[in-house]
Design a protein around this motif. Structure first.
Motif, PDB file in Angstrom:
ATOM      1  N   ARG A 207      32.003   3.063  -1.356  1.00  0.00           N
ATOM      2  CA  ARG A 207      32.703   4.126  -0.639  1.00  0.00           C
ATOM      3  C   ARG A 207      34.028   3.599  -0.100  1.00  0.00           C
ATOM      4  N   ALA A 208      35.082   4.378  -0.298  1.00  0.00           N
ATOM      5  CA  ALA A 208      36.427   3.901   0.046  1.00  0.00           C
ATOM      6  C   ALA A 208      36.698   3.977   1.542  1.00  0.00           C
ATOM      7  N   HIS A 209      37.244   2.888   2.045  1.00  0.00           N
ATOM      8  CA  HIS A 209      37.777   2.891   3.403  1.00  0.00           C
ATOM      9  C   HIS A 209      39.257   2.543   3.309  1.00  0.00           C
ATOM     10  N   LEU A 210      40.091   3.460   3.787  1.00  0.00           N
ATOM     11  CA  LEU A 210      41.534   3.259   3.701  1.00  0.00           C
ATOM     12  C   LEU A 210      42.015   2.472   4.915  1.00  0.00           C
ATOM     13  N   THR A 211      42.720   1.386   4.660  1.00  0.00           N
ATOM     14  CA  THR A 211      43.213   0.586   5.784  1.00  0.00           C
ATOM     15  C   THR A 211      44.524  -0.100   5.430  1.00  0.00           C
ATOM     16  N   PRO A 212      45.482  -0.051   6.350  1.00  0.00           N
ATOM     17  CA  PRO A 212      46.762  -0.718   6.087  1.00  0.00           C
ATOM     18  C   PRO A 212      46.680  -2.232   6.229  1.00  0.00           C
ATOM     19  N   THR A 213      45.502  -2.756   6.598  1.00  0.00           N
ATOM     20  CA  THR A 213      45.378  -4.207   6.802  1.00  0.00           C
ATOM     21  C   THR A 213      45.197  -4.966   5.488  1.00  0.00           C
ATOM     22  N   ILE A 214      45.106  -4.226   4.401  1.00  0.00           N
ATOM     23  CA  ILE A 214      44.982  -4.892   3.103  1.00  0.00           C
ATOM     24  C   ILE A 214      46.272  -4.641   2.310  1.00  0.00           C
ATOM     25  N   HIS A 215      46.653  -5.602   1.492  1.00  0.00           N
ATOM     26  CA  HIS A 215      47.875  -5.497   0.696  1.00  0.00           C
ATOM     27  C   HIS A 215      47.723  -4.351  -0.319  1.00  0.00           C
ATOM     28  N   PRO A 216      48.797  -3.607  -0.577  1.00  0.00           N
ATOM     29  CA  PRO A 216      48.683  -2.482  -1.525  1.00  0.00           C
ATOM     30  C   PRO A 216      48.192  -2.869  -2.921  1.00  0.00           C
ATOM     31  N   LYS A 217      48.363  -4.122  -3.286  1.00  0.00           N
ATOM     32  CA  LYS A 217      47.914  -4.528  -4.633  1.00  0.00           C
ATOM     33  C   LYS A 217      46.516  -5.148  -4.633  1.00  0.00           C
ATOM     34  N   VAL A 218      45.861  -5.173  -3.473  1.00  0.00           N
ATOM     35  CA  VAL A 218      44.563  -5.837  -3.355  1.00  0.00           C
ATOM     36  C   VAL A 218      43.510  -4.830  -2.905  1.00  0.00           C
ATOM     37  N   VAL A 219      42.321  -4.943  -3.447  1.00  0.00           N
ATOM     38  CA  VAL A 219      41.179  -4.197  -2.886  1.00  0.00           C
ATOM     39  C   VAL A 219      40.081  -5.204  -2.554  1.00  0.00           C
ATOM     40  N   HIS A 220      39.306  -4.847  -1.554  1.00  0.00           N
ATOM     41  CA  HIS A 220      38.172  -5.694  -1.195  1.00  0.00           C
ATOM     42  C   HIS A 220      36.882  -4.886  -1.331  1.00  0.00           C
ATOM     43  N   ALA A 221      35.821  -5.518  -1.832  1.00  0.00           N
ATOM     44  CA  ALA A 221      34.537  -4.830  -1.979  1.00  0.00           C
ATOM     45  C   ALA A 221      33.413  -5.664  -1.359  1.00  0.00           C
ATOM     46  N   THR A 222      32.533  -4.980  -0.622  1.00  0.00           N
ATOM     47  CA  THR A 222      31.398  -5.688  -0.022  1.00  0.00           C
ATOM     48  C   THR A 222      30.335  -5.966  -1.079  1.00  0.00           C
ATOM     49  N   HIS A 223      29.499  -6.970  -0.786  1.00  0.00           N
ATOM     50  CA  HIS A 223      28.477  -7.423  -1.731  1.00  0.00           C
ATOM     51  C   HIS A 223      27.088  -7.147  -1.141  1.00  0.00           C
ATOM     52  N   GLY A 224      26.072  -7.547  -1.894  1.00  0.00           N
ATOM     53  CA  GLY A 224      24.704  -7.553  -1.357  1.00  0.00           C
ATOM     54  C   GLY A 224      24.016  -6.195  -1.318  1.00  0.00           C
ATOM     55  N   TRP A 225      24.587  -5.194  -2.017  1.00  0.00           N
ATOM     56  CA  TRP A 225      24.004  -3.853  -1.881  1.00  0.00           C
ATOM     57  C   TRP A 225      22.936  -3.534  -2.917  1.00  0.00           C
ATOM     58  N   TRP A 226      21.831  -2.982  -2.415  1.00  0.00           N
ATOM     59  CA  TRP A 226      20.792  -2.340  -3.189  1.00  0.00           C
ATOM     60  C   TRP A 226      20.248  -1.255  -2.284  1.00  0.00           C
ATOM     61  N   TYR A 227      19.391  -0.401  -2.812  1.00  0.00           N
ATOM     62  CA  TYR A 227      18.964   0.782  -2.050  1.00  0.00           C
ATOM     63  C   TYR A 227      17.440   0.835  -1.982  1.00  0.00           C
ATOM     64  N   PRO A 228      16.861   0.245  -0.917  1.00  0.00           N
ATOM     65  CA  PRO A 228      15.394   0.222  -0.813  1.00  0.00           C
ATOM     66  C   PRO A 228      14.787   1.623  -0.835  1.00  0.00           C
ATOM     67  N   GLU A 229      15.593   2.633  -0.559  1.00  0.00           N
ATOM     68  CA  GLU A 229      15.089   4.004  -0.553  1.00  0.00           C
ATOM     69  C   GLU A 229      15.056   4.615  -1.953  1.00  0.00           C
ATOM     70  N   LYS A 230      15.656   3.932  -2.923  1.00  0.00           N
ATOM     71  CA  LYS A 230      15.659   4.463  -4.297  1.00  0.00           C
ATOM     72  C   LYS A 230      14.425   3.997  -5.063  1.00  0.00           C
ATOM     73  N   LYS A 231      14.267   4.548  -6.233  1.00  0.00           N
ATOM     74  CA  LYS A 231      13.098   4.266  -7.053  1.00  0.00           C
ATOM     75  C   LYS A 231      12.964   2.757  -7.329  1.00  0.00           C
ATOM     76  N   ALA A 232      11.744   2.268  -7.126  1.00  0.00           N
ATOM     77  CA  ALA A 232      11.518   0.830  -7.261  1.00  0.00           C
ATOM     78  C   ALA A 232      11.498   0.377  -8.725  1.00  0.00           C
ATOM     79  N   GLU A 233      10.893   1.200  -9.595  1.00  0.00           N
ATOM     80  CA  GLU A 233      10.629   0.743 -10.966  1.00  0.00           C
ATOM     81  C   GLU A 233      11.891   0.712 -11.824  1.00  0.00           C
ATOM     82  N   GLU A 234      11.793  -0.072 -12.898  1.00  0.00           N
ATOM     83  CA  GLU A 234      12.882  -0.083 -13.873  1.00  0.00           C
ATOM     84  C   GLU A 234      13.030   1.302 -14.488  1.00  0.00           C
ATOM     85  N   PRO A 235      14.213   1.741 -14.883  1.00  0.00           N
ATOM     86  CA  PRO A 235      15.440   0.947 -14.863  1.00  0.00           C
ATOM     87  C   PRO A 235      16.157   0.933 -13.511  1.00  0.00           C
ATOM     88  N   SER A 236      15.657   1.702 -12.534  1.00  0.00           N
ATOM     89  CA  SER A 236      16.388   1.800 -11.273  1.00  0.00           C
ATOM     90  C   SER A 236      16.429   0.468 -10.528  1.00  0.00           C
TER      91      SER A 236
END
Lengths: 113, 755
Positions: free
Chosen positions: B678-707
């Motif tokens: 999800r995008a967060h707009l902030t002037p603290t990052i350079h216009p040519k750079v984007v930052h993305a957080t890591h470590g995401w999965w969704y325990p509320e989503k379906k456990a079995e493959e392929p999810s």
């Protein structure tokens, strides 16, 4: 009796949310409601390398300044757990004196009448 | 601290004092807390004001501990699953005895048929398991293959290895008065004038056991900050200087700073003359990096480079705290070398208020690697990638991570058949590049054991046996900051209560070890184990530590003058030349340049201009939030209420050009993979750079493959390539990739979590 309040030196509020969760724990406040809630001002550029970016925690009417807890343990839960140690609790007149000695980013709240 | 660590309360509850270490929460920070238990259930967590480092302060991850401990999805008993049902939620509860009855014969059979090297142990990041996954491999299972799967070993290991080779010492850390019971008031302590925070945001990450808000303590007392970061962080807005550099150009910046300090004669002549090797060569090298040239490479103005170099060099003592950005960079060995050189020639090593140096390994940190004495030379020689990558395998006792993936895929030099995943959820975007490729490769394993607290995507995909871990609140242990490589304290982890039928890492090591290699495990109990670790070095047993709460060792400054850095007791540093190696004997011997140099990231506007047209943004990943420790805590309601979704940062101008508004879901995509955040707009990052957080999965989503709990939805590490590592085998481009960004439909509608 002198009113008590909270002094927040938001020069050092890092936006850690500990006050919010510590308060929820102490008062058993459900999701969607807060006894104290962070607000964010900025970030925006002032000039060149100068930026404004502040987190300020604002107590709500669910805050009772931890009346029972203070009687038992001395300080409100938010004050104890604040990672930046930027919150102080005490009589308003004493806090006002301290406020005058702090830098420009300082706020006082008196949530309980 | 009070002697009594367990107190009875009037209402029938009791309170236990302890120090934390994930699971859940954090690195070995050892935050002090008091846990109140009633009717066998954790009812309250409070910070402990008596703790010398944290003083009662506590972050939201531990404040939410009861939600983690009492979570309905926690796994509380061992389980088994038929190998053909991997990826399916078809688990059967079993006893520990049954689990051992399946595991032990299987291990014995594999060793007999294919050799112990056919077993590989995977470790994760920062959890208590970091002390135990090596011994689990070496001494409980008996395999030489212990793997930290992150490409280029890009977390902490490179910094430790560089320090080992250049300084011959343990981890270099800011002097934050951590070993003094009276802290900053101690008469021997001096406050750093400047702290240069290089690619690091300790307020959120509490790196390796450094309590991040110690920075705030020091700033209140007058320390000024210099932040070197592609983003202007909150800390940056309170800093004297921010060097907002192009991601991955760090080494050029460090060489530029060295250029100014050396050419303007601002360095510490006494230290350089007496304790440094290769200064003239370094002086010659930095001539290639004048500030104007460095400004073009880094986007930091020449004027600012000069100003910061002058301020830093002429204000002693000052410290540099180097971050993960040093590791997550194929040019990172050179960056680390340059940063240590900056610290050395400005005279800030091992002095009050400068950078403290510990032993290369001590206490439990030493024991964990010494357990490899269980392995024959012949077996040790089979460690994957050790011969090909001597600069990695000399300092690190693990396999080479990238070679391990190659081995899984190719079956060469031999086939890996069993995996043991110890607190490692690495198909989630945590400690692996190309997790989708690992996912496919790991399918070839015949037998897998997983230890964790919750069912994770990794466990659901591969586990045949699941062994449940207790939280730190549910077992006895010892937390040692910096994993023993420059510890400011040891803290007692006290079992406060029990939930389900879980066993801690050390309990599993001992139990399994006694069945397979009993000579390596002469311990009657966990308490006996810790007492035998503590007694020889500190003269205290585990119960003494419980009563002390924390043990702070004595720190000695300027150890290089008194021979305390070297085994032979001679003055100097424990390196080949006995000096700080500004020119490295070992790097040269291993086929790299002896001196630091700048190399462009593998993908960048300069190294791949054609690709950059298609992927016109620089991608940096992995900055932390207060609400999670890597992939932990995604199922904790209070923490998801604060940070409900993965967040990417983008400059408002860049976003406007792409039609992206605050809160829009976007896809970050490049030639290797894609991830939705999800995008967060902030002037603290350079216009040519984007930052993305890591470590995401969704325990509320379906456990079995392929999810697999939606593990592929926001998997930012799929954008990071395999084996794009530095010449010595360290460092991968997690913080300097390229990508494009475009709007996509929200993920919020098709997952169950309500913020």
């Amino acid at each position: 009796m002198a009113r008590n309040g909270l002094l927040i030196d938001y020069q050092y509020c890092t936006g850690c949310h500990s006050c919010e969760v510590a308060c929820k724990n102490e008062h058993k406040i459900p999701h969607g409601k807060w006894g104290i809630k962070l607000t964010e001002v900025g970030p925006f550029q002032v000039t060149g390398d100068k930026w404004e970016w502040n987190y300020i925690a604002v107590p709500t009417q669910l805050c009772d300044l931890c009346e029972d807890r203070v009687a038992r343990e001395g300080v409100p839960s938010c004050v104890l757990h604040c990672l930046g140690q930027c919150m102080e609790y005490g009589p308003l007149d004493e806090l006002a004196k301290k406020m005058a000695e702090k830098g420009p980013r300082v706020m006082m709240f008196a949530p309980v009448v | 601290m009070k002697k009594e660590w367990k107190t009875q309360n009037e209402d029938g509850s009791y309170t236990v004092r302890t120090c934390g270490w994930s699971p859940p929460g954090d690195h070995p920070v050892g935050c002090g807390m008091k846990l109140t238990v009633k009717g066998g259930k954790l009812v309250k967590v409070e910070g402990d004001p008596e703790h010398p480092i944290t003083n009662g302060r506590l972050c939201v991850r531990c404040l939410a501990l009861p939600e983690f401990v009492n979570h309905p999805q926690r796994i509380l008993s061992p389980m088994k699953r038929a190998p053909e049902d991997r990826g399916k939620d078809k688990w059967t509860k079993i006893s520990w005895d049954e689990a051992w009855d399946i595991i032990v014969p299987k291990v014995k059979q594999l060793k007999e048929d294919h050799g112990a090297e056919s077993i590989v142990v995977f470790g994760g990041t920062g959890r208590e398991a970091c002390l135990y996954y090596y011994p689990l491999g070496f001494a409980s299972l008996g395999t030489p293959n212990v793997c930290y799967p992150l490409s280029g070993w890009s977390c902490y290991g490179p910094r430790c290895s560089i320090t080992d080779y250049i300084l011959g010492a343990g981890y270099p850390e800011i002097d934050f008065a951590g070993t003094y019971p009276d802290r900053y008031d101690n008469p021997n302590y001096v406050l750093p004038k400047y702290i240069m925070e290089w690619g690091k945001n300790p307020l959120m990450s509490n790196p390796d056991g450094f309590f991040g808000h110690s920075l705030i303590d020091m700033m209140k007392r007058g320390t000024k900050m210099i932040c070197v970061d592609p983003r202007i962080t909150w800390l940056g807005t309170r800093a004297e200087y921010v060097l907002q550099l192009r991601p991955g150009s760090d080494t050029a910046l460090a060489l530029g700073l060295l250029n100014v300090i050396i050419n303007e004669d601002l360095y510490d002549h006494d230290f350089v003359d007496n304790w440094c090797y290769g200064f003239d060569e370094l002086k010659e090298r930095v001539q290639e990096y004048p500030p104007e040239k460095v400004a073009d490479l880094t986007w930091v103005s020449a004027e600012k480079i000069r100003e910061v170099a002058r301020e830093f060099a002429t204000n002693k003592p000052s410290a540099i705290q180097w971050g993960l950005a040093v590791d997550e960079n194929p040019n990172g060995v050179q960056l680390g070398h340059a940063i240590l050189s900056l610290s050395a020639i400005t005279g800030n090593l091992d002095v009050p208020g400068g950078i403290t140096l510990g032993p290369p390994a001590a206490l439990l940190g030493k024991w964990r690697v010494e357990t490899r004495s269980n392995l024959s030379e012949e077996l040790w020689d089979k460690r994957i990638g050790a011969k090909e990558w001597p600069a990695l395998s000399t300092a690190m006792a693990t396999t080479h991570p990238d070679e391990t993936l190659d081995t899984l895929e190719s079956g060469k030099p031999y086939r890996l058949r069993m995996g043991w995943f110890n607190s490692s959820n690495f198909i989630t975007p945590t400690c692996s590049a190309q997790p989708d490729r690992w996912y496919r490769a790991l399918k070839s394993l015949e037998f897998n054991v997983v230890q964790d607290c919750f069912m994770t995507p990794t466990a659901m995909a591969f586990g045949d046996i699941f062994l449940p871990l207790p939280t730190f609140a549910e077992h006895d242990g010892v937390v040692v900051t910096h994993f023993g490589r420059n510890a400011v304290f040891l803290g007692a982890i006290n079992k406060a209560f029990e939930t389900g039928d879980c066993k801690s890492d050390i309990e599993v090591c001992i139990e399994l070890g006694k069945k397979l290699h009993p000579n390596m495990w002469p311990f009657d109990s966990v308490e006996d184990f810790f007492s035998k670790q503590l007694k020889p070095e500190l003269g205290i047993d585990f119960n003494d530590l419980r009563e002390m709460g924390v043990y702070q060792p004595k720190y000695t400054y300027r150890k290089y003058e008194t021979g305390q850095l070297r085994g032979d007791g001679d003055p100097g540093f424990n390196t080949v030349t006995g000096m700080v190696e500004l020119s490295s004997t070992l790097f040269e011997a291993w086929g790299d340049d002896a001196l630091p140099y700048f190399k462009e990231p593998p993908y960048s506007p300069f190294s791949t201009p054609e690709l950059f047209k298609e992927y016109p943004l620089i991608l940096t990943t992995g900055a932390r939030k207060f609400t999670s420790f890597h992939s932990e805590h995604r199922q904790i309601p209070t923490l998801r209420e604060i940070d409900p979704w993965p967040e990417m940062e983008i400059h408002p101008e860049t976003a406007a050009a792409l039609g992206i508004k605050e809160g829009d879901w976007v896809c970050l995509e490049n030639m290797f993979g894609k991830a939705k955040e999800r995008a967060h707009l902030t002037p603290t990052i350079h216009p040519k750079v984007v930052h993305a957080t890591h470590g995401w999965w969704y325990p509320e989503k379906k456990a079995e493959e392929p999810s697999l709990f939606g593990v592929w939805e926001s998997n930012i590490n799929t954008l990071v390539p395999h084996k794009h590592i530095g010449k010595l085998g360290f460092g991968a481009p997690f913080k300097q990739m390229i990508c494009k960004v475009y709007r996509v439909d929200s993920l919020e509608s098709d997952v169950g979590f309500k913020a």
